[in-house]
Design a protein around this motif. Structure first.
Motif, short mmCIF file in Angstrom:
data_model
loop_
_atom_site.label_atom_id
_atom_site.label_comp_id
_atom_site.label_asym_id
_atom_site.label_seq_id
_atom_site.Cartn_x
_atom_site.Cartn_y
_atom_site.Cartn_z
N ASP A 109 0.80 -1.21 -0.14
CA ASP A 109 0.04 0.14 -0.09
C ASP A 109 0.94 1.31 -0.02
N ARG A 110 1.00 1.87 -1.21
CA ARG A 110 1.65 3.10 -1.09
C ARG A 110 1.44 4.34 -0.28
N PHE A 111 0.25 4.17 0.30
CA PHE A 111 0.16 5.13 1.40
C PHE A 111 0.97 5.14 2.65
N PRO A 112 1.71 6.08 3.06
CA PRO A 112 2.66 5.94 3.70
C PRO A 112 2.22 5.99 5.24
N PHE A 113 1.05 6.40 5.66
CA PHE A 113 0.83 6.46 7.05
C PHE A 113 -0.07 5.21 7.43
N GLN A 123 7.34 11.34 9.82
CA GLN A 123 6.03 11.38 9.36
C GLN A 123 4.96 12.12 10.10
N ASN A 124 5.22 12.33 11.46
CA ASN A 124 4.24 13.17 12.00
C ASN A 124 4.28 14.62 11.62
N GLN A 125 5.40 15.10 11.12
CA GLN A 125 5.65 16.42 10.38
C GLN A 125 5.11 16.47 9.11
N GLU A 126 5.27 15.41 8.33
CA GLU A 126 4.71 15.52 6.90
C GLU A 126 3.34 15.20 7.27
N ARG A 181 -2.75 13.91 25.16
CA ARG A 181 -2.27 15.29 25.78
C ARG A 181 -1.34 14.93 27.03
N GLY A 182 -0.11 15.58 26.96
CA GLY A 182 0.86 15.39 27.91
C GLY A 182 1.98 14.43 27.90
N VAL A 183 1.78 13.29 26.65
CA VAL A 183 2.73 12.12 26.75
C VAL A 183 3.15 12.26 25.27
N PRO A 184 4.22 11.62 24.76
CA PRO A 184 4.58 11.40 23.58
C PRO A 184 3.77 10.45 22.76
N GLY A 185 3.38 10.77 21.68
CA GLY A 185 2.64 9.96 20.87
C GLY A 185 2.64 10.41 19.36
N SER A 186 1.83 9.59 18.42
CA SER A 186 1.71 9.79 17.00
C SER A 186 0.70 10.87 16.98
N HIS A 187 1.12 11.94 15.70
CA HIS A 187 0.14 12.79 15.08
C HIS A 187 -1.30 11.98 14.56
N GLU A 220 7.30 18.22 16.56
CA GLU A 220 7.11 19.23 17.89
C GLU A 220 6.14 20.51 17.45
N VAL A 221 5.08 20.35 18.14
CA VAL A 221 3.97 21.57 17.68
C VAL A 221 3.67 22.20 18.71
N ARG A 222 2.75 23.38 18.30
CA ARG A 222 2.09 24.14 19.35
C ARG A 222 0.71 24.27 18.73
N VAL A 223 -0.14 24.25 19.76
CA VAL A 223 -1.58 24.08 19.51
C VAL A 223 -2.19 25.19 20.11
#
Length: 552
Positions: free
Chosen positions: A427-431, A450-453, A469-475, A531-534
């Protein structure tokens, strides 16, 4: 910018010369979201291949005709054998048309969440759609909306959005057909240093307008280039980019060949990454694991063996059985093998002195055997660490898809010890991708890159963005089929559960999950990938689970 308006316009001009007079020979799909249109004349055959599946929307042409024998869906049969009368681009819009002699036309829409290919009747209604045919057949075909490109400085000023975050975003809004790459080129050519549009002086804005106008004129006579800074190309441009002068560029005489080469290399790059990255992670983890295990084993083996002590205790008990009281839990005896210093020996009170001695002889034998096995395991562990390191080094030296495939084939047996060998381009869909019904999908990043992309280059601004919220994880992006579509409570909670599942809080019963529109998520300057700002958010309490799971 392979699906940029100016690229599509240049392709239409190039294809018109060859395709007008050809007949439609075939239309088929061999990959999800990809369509191939075949054209033939007595002199030549051509195929136009396009993808309407995000994140990579593309179109390119190849000479000749080929088609797989299996897993092929044939479409648009009513257009077969119809002559082509024109190939054209909509006025200032990314819609490509292939007109047919009977008044029908192929309409190729290569932007947004509704990217698609239609066979359109003479009355402007969809006769057949490549995607969602059941819902779209009989509906009016999408109508082009010409982008308001400014031709005067006054018109440019009227479109200048001083409230945007960056000057690049403002230039993209003022010149809506440019996109990111051409906006960056405009700023570079104008020599504008202001990072925020509100800080641009009138002289800056005038310089930007004049640079943009000059760029538009240059795009009418393209000199296409491909820029590459790593293993694979990262930018396609119709004209040489002065802001990329530091990167090597490959130039082409025609836009047709340049687009074909770029798309194929990008597809190869995606295939390469999907094969390379899991293998690299597995080998790196294996190397580190075996090295750490070997270090622990070596530390344990460096201490004196207890077997000699157990054997000596057995000898002392066997030599002095009468000195051992019955039922004692320990005994102190002189060491007959050294200087006679007293030695305290733990005992099994239920056993005699001889039985305790035999017990220590047995423990000595087992301890020696265990040590020998540990030494053998140490050698094997060190060999595994060295092998994983050598494979990782060889992997890191591969720089082409063919070389990577050869590496996997030549080392299949060795790699099987450390990583799976499944082909990751099925499946060429990367996510990671979850169908939530009704055209809604949850897309999940697999790593920081991939999160950034996913967040900043794939998601639409009106898609919903979720993160534990408050923990590392996938977008996680809840992709909406259109701007006005509402996912409803059930789908929203399903997406939140997915975000909770792909986070460090997976083991919790309930996890707070942030939800906001993608447009409220930004990447701070200098932040690491992912890394993001919401700016604003709602919070949903969700159980970590995947769709269809009984438990998280």
């Amino acid at each position: 910018m392979v699906n940029n308006f100016y690229t599509l316009a240049a392709l239409a001009r190039a294809w018109r010369r060859d395709l007008v007079g050809c007949t439609v020979g075939d239309a088929f799909s061999q990959q999800p979201g990809e369509l191939t249109l075949a054209f033939a004349s007595p002199e030549a055959e051509w195929m136009i291949r396009c993808s309407v599946q995000r994140p990579f929307l593309f179109i390119f042409r190849t000479p000749g005709y080929s088609k797989a024998r299996r897993n092929v869906a044939t479409l648009f049969r009513d257009a077969f054998d119809r002559p082509v009368t024109d190939v054209r681009i909509a006025e200032r819009d990314r819609m490509l048309y292939v007109d047919l002699a009977d008044g029908r036309r192929f309409q190729i829409v290569l932007f947004g969440p509704r990217a698609n290919v239609f066979l359109v009747d003479g009355d402007g209604r969809i006769a057949e759609a490549f995607r969602n045919d059941d819902a779209l057949a009989g509906e009016e075909a999408p109508v082009p909306r010409p982008a308001p490109m400014p031709e005067t400085f006054a018109a440019f000023e009227a479109r200048w959005p001083a409230n945007r975050n960056t000057t690049r975003q403002a230039v993209s809004s003022a010149f809506p057909l440019f996109g990111r790459t051409l906006a960056c080129e405009t700023i570079h050519r104008a020599g504008v240093a202001a990072e925020a549009p509100a800080d641009c002086t009138e002289a800056d804005r005038r310089a930007l307008f004049e640079a943009g106008q000059a760029l538009v004129a240059e795009l009418d006579d393209p000199t296409p280039c491909i820029y590459q800074t790593g293993r694979f190309p990262d930018v396609f441009a119709l004209v040489p980019l002065r802001h990329r002068d530091d990167a090597p560029a490959e130039t082409f005489e025609g836009v047709d060949e340049a687009v074909r080469v770029f798309v194929r290399r990008r597809l190869a790059a995606e295939h390469f990454r999907r094969l390379y990255e899991p293998l690299e992670r597995a080998l790196r983890a294996a190397r580190d694991h075996y090295r750490e295990s070997a270090d622990r084993m070596l530390e344990e083996l460096s201490s004196p063996s207890r077997a000699d002590r157990y054997e000596r205790w057995g000898h002392l008990l066997m030599a002095q059985p009468d000195a051992v009281p019955a039922g004692a839990e320990e005994v102190t005896l002189p060491d007959l093998f050294e200087d006679g210093a007293p030695v305290t020996i733990p005992l099994d009170p239920a056993k005699s002195a001889v039985e305790n001695a035999e017990r220590y002889y047995d423990r000595a034998r087992r301890t020696r055997r265990s040590r020998e096995e540990a030494e053998a395991r140490l050698v094997e562990t060190e060999e595994r660490a060295d092998e994983a390191a050598a494979l990782l080094a060889a992997l890191e030296a591969t720089d082409t898809l063919d070389a990577l495939k050869r590496f996997r084939k030549d080392n299949a047996d060795r790699l099987a010890r450390y990583a799976g060998q499944e082909d990751e381009d099925v499946d060429r869909f990367p996510f990671r991708r979850f169908d939530l019904g009704g055209g809604f999908e949850a897309w999940v990043g697999r790593n920081a890159r991939q999160n950034q992309e996913l967040t900043f280059h794939v998601a639409q601004k009106y898609d919903l963005w979720l993160h534990a919220r408050g923990v590392p994880g996938s977008h996680v992006v809840l992709h909406k089929p259109n701007r006005d579509a509402e996912p409803g409570r059930r789908r929203l909670h399903a997406a939140a559960s997915i975000a909770a599942y792909f986070s460090k809080a997976r083991g919790s019963g309930l996890v707070p999950v942030m939800v906001t529109e993608r447009k409220y998520v930004t990447s701070p300057r200098g932040a690491a990938p992912g890394e993001v700002r919401v700016e604003r958010e709602d919070v949903i309490m969700a159980e970590p689970r995947l769709p269809g799971d009984g438990k998280g």
